[in-house]
Design a protein around this motif. Structure first.
Motif, PDB file in Angstrom:
ATOM      1  N   TRP A  88       0.851  -1.189   0.000  1.00  0.00           N
ATOM      2  CA  TRP A  88       0.000   0.000   0.000  1.00  0.00           C
ATOM      3  C   TRP A  88       0.884   1.236   0.000  1.00  0.00           C
ATOM      4  O   TRP A  88       1.947   1.260   0.635  1.00  0.00           O
ATOM      5  CB  TRP A  88      -0.873  -0.017   1.249  1.00  0.00           C
ATOM      6  N   CYS A  89       0.441   2.272  -0.676  1.00  0.00           N
ATOM      7  CA  CYS A  89       1.106   3.571  -0.634  1.00  0.00           C
ATOM      8  C   CYS A  89       0.031   4.648  -0.591  1.00  0.00           C
ATOM      9  O   CYS A  89      -0.852   4.688  -1.450  1.00  0.00           O
ATOM     10  CB  CYS A  89       1.991   3.761  -1.866  1.00  0.00           C
ATOM     11  N   ALA A  90       0.102   5.517   0.435  1.00  0.00           N
ATOM     12  CA  ALA A  90      -0.838   6.634   0.571  1.00  0.00           C
ATOM     13  C   ALA A  90      -0.307   7.829  -0.211  1.00  0.00           C
ATOM     14  O   ALA A  90       0.856   8.198  -0.073  1.00  0.00           O
ATOM     15  CB  ALA A  90      -1.019   7.003   2.033  1.00  0.00           C
ATOM     16  N   VAL A  91      -1.169   8.423  -1.021  1.00  0.00           N
ATOM     17  CA  VAL A  91      -0.803   9.610  -1.791  1.00  0.00           C
ATOM     18  C   VAL A  91      -2.048  10.453  -1.983  1.00  0.00           C
ATOM     19  O   VAL A  91      -3.146   9.929  -2.181  1.00  0.00           O
ATOM     20  CB  VAL A  91      -0.169   9.237  -3.163  1.00  0.00           C
ATOM     21  N   GLY A  92      -1.887  11.755  -1.895  1.00  0.00           N
ATOM     22  CA  GLY A  92      -3.018  12.648  -2.090  1.00  0.00           C
ATOM     23  C   GLY A  92      -2.560  14.087  -2.129  1.00  0.00           C
ATOM     24  O   GLY A  92      -1.387  14.391  -1.893  1.00  0.00           O
ATOM     25  N   PRO A  93      -3.484  14.989  -2.424  1.00  0.00           N
ATOM     26  CA  PRO A  93      -3.140  16.410  -2.429  1.00  0.00           C
ATOM     27  C   PRO A  93      -2.635  16.838  -1.052  1.00  0.00           C
ATOM     28  O   PRO A  93      -3.132  16.362  -0.016  1.00  0.00           O
ATOM     29  CB  PRO A  93      -4.468  17.101  -2.748  1.00  0.00           C
ATOM     30  N   ARG A  94      -1.668  17.700  -1.057  1.00  0.00           N
ATOM     31  CA  ARG A  94      -1.091  18.228   0.182  1.00  0.00           C
ATOM     32  C   ARG A  94      -2.186  18.688   1.158  1.00  0.00           C
ATOM     33  O   ARG A  94      -2.083  18.468   2.366  1.00  0.00           O
ATOM     34  CB  ARG A  94      -0.168  19.375  -0.198  1.00  0.00           C
ATOM     35  N   THR A  95      -3.227  19.302   0.626  1.00  0.00           N
ATOM     36  CA  THR A  95      -4.306  19.828   1.460  1.00  0.00           C
ATOM     37  C   THR A  95      -5.092  18.723   2.176  1.00  0.00           C
ATOM     38  O   THR A  95      -5.842  19.014   3.100  1.00  0.00           O
ATOM     39  CB  THR A  95      -5.270  20.686   0.625  1.00  0.00           C
TER      40      THR A  95
ATOM     41  N   TRP B  89       1.016  17.165  -4.621  1.00  0.00           N
ATOM     42  CA  TRP B  89       0.541  15.955  -3.967  1.00  0.00           C
ATOM     43  C   TRP B  89       1.701  15.423  -3.141  1.00  0.00           C
ATOM     44  O   TRP B  89       2.866  15.719  -3.436  1.00  0.00           O
ATOM     45  CB  TRP B  89       0.102  14.927  -5.003  1.00  0.00           C
ATOM     46  N   VAL B  90       1.391  14.634  -2.105  1.00  0.00           N
ATOM     47  CA  VAL B  90       2.443  14.066  -1.271  1.00  0.00           C
ATOM     48  C   VAL B  90       2.214  12.569  -1.061  1.00  0.00           C
ATOM     49  O   VAL B  90       1.083  12.106  -0.962  1.00  0.00           O
ATOM     50  CB  VAL B  90       2.557  14.777   0.095  1.00  0.00           C
ATOM     51  N   ILE B  91       3.319  11.858  -1.028  1.00  0.00           N
ATOM     52  CA  ILE B  91       3.326  10.452  -0.624  1.00  0.00           C
ATOM     53  C   ILE B  91       3.686  10.462   0.849  1.00  0.00           C
ATOM     54  O   ILE B  91       4.721  11.014   1.229  1.00  0.00           O
ATOM     55  CB  ILE B  91       4.353   9.635  -1.426  1.00  0.00           C
ATOM     56  N   THR B  92       2.823   9.894   1.682  1.00  0.00           N
ATOM     57  CA  THR B  92       3.070   9.935   3.120  1.00  0.00           C
ATOM     58  C   THR B  92       3.436   8.593   3.727  1.00  0.00           C
ATOM     59  O   THR B  92       4.021   8.555   4.803  1.00  0.00           O
ATOM     60  CB  THR B  92       1.839  10.470   3.871  1.00  0.00           C
ATOM     61  N   CYS B  93       3.101   7.498   3.060  1.00  0.00           N
ATOM     62  CA  CYS B  93       3.220   6.224   3.759  1.00  0.00           C
ATOM     63  C   CYS B  93       3.308   5.049   2.788  1.00  0.00           C
ATOM     64  O   CYS B  93       2.607   5.023   1.776  1.00  0.00           O
ATOM     65  CB  CYS B  93       1.983   6.059   4.643  1.00  0.00           C
ATOM     66  N   PHE B  94       4.159   4.102   3.136  1.00  0.00           N
ATOM     67  CA  PHE B  94       4.218   2.800   2.471  1.00  0.00           C
ATOM     68  C   PHE B  94       3.956   1.722   3.517  1.00  0.00           C
ATOM     69  O   PHE B  94       4.427   1.838   4.654  1.00  0.00           O
ATOM     70  CB  PHE B  94       5.619   2.520   1.907  1.00  0.00           C
TER      71      PHE B  94
END
Length: 187
Positions: free
Chosen positions: A76-83, A102-107
């Motif tokens: 899994w990888c979390a990614v979404g708009p910075r906001t 956008w930012v990737i926050t987690c794997f």
């Protein structure tokens, strides 16, 4: 080689399987960067799980991507708009010239699936998801394992710097020897 797909409404069972029943992912469910202060500290693992279920099943866009080995979810990888990430927006360590990035926050790659290149495939899938929703830049706060020395696997959830560099990211700044803000144009 794993296939990677957006974690849309039909993927909840697969996301939950990757998060597992033990360890940090099973308690956080990728909500740490989405919450701040008491909203984070007072929420239970069940509330975190329900929040991610809602994001996957009912969100306007997938909150990340899932990697599969055949039909078996392996990452899994979390990614979404910075906001989407109030903790990122408020952090002095994530100051950039791209507030609309956008930012990737987690794997999350379960034990037994690690060291197979899955994080690299997840990062490519995250970049494609961001691009498909109009992102022009994707950023992340990577872990420089060479500078940090031995790093517990639980501390690699942000992703190793080597994975990001292999995916075409460049270093923007360092907040410490081991924390590296990286960025890549995608649009």
């Amino acid at each position: 080689m794993a296939s990677v797909r957006p974690a849309g409404s039909g993927a909840w069972a697969d996301v939950r399987a990757v998060m597992g029943e033990r360890g940090d992912p099973s308690r956080c469910f990728c909500q740490y960067f989405r919450l701040r202060g008491k909203a984070w500290s007072e929420a239970s693992p069940d509330q975190h799980r329900e929040a991610l279920r809602h994001q996957v099943c009912d969100g306007e866009r997938p909150p990340g991507v899932v990697a599969y080995d055949g039909n078996v979810p392996v990452g899994w990888c979390a990614v979404g708009p910075r906001t989407s990430y109030p903790r990122v927006v408020a952090s002095p360590y994530w100051r950039t010239d791209h507030p609309d990035a956008w930012v990737i926050t987690c794997f999350v790659v379960p034990v037994g699936q690690r060291r197979k290149g899955i994080a690299g495939e997840l990062s490519a899938g995250a970049l494609e998801l961001a691009r498909s929703y109009g992102a022009r830049t994707v950023e992340a706060c990577a872990v420089d394992t060479a500078a940090a020395g031995r790093v517990p696997s639980a501390d690699l959830y942000r992703g190793p710097l080597s994975v990001y560099l292999a995916a075409g990211f460049t270093e923007v700044s360092r907040t410490s020897p081991q924390w590296v803000l990286v960025s890549r144009a995608v649009g």
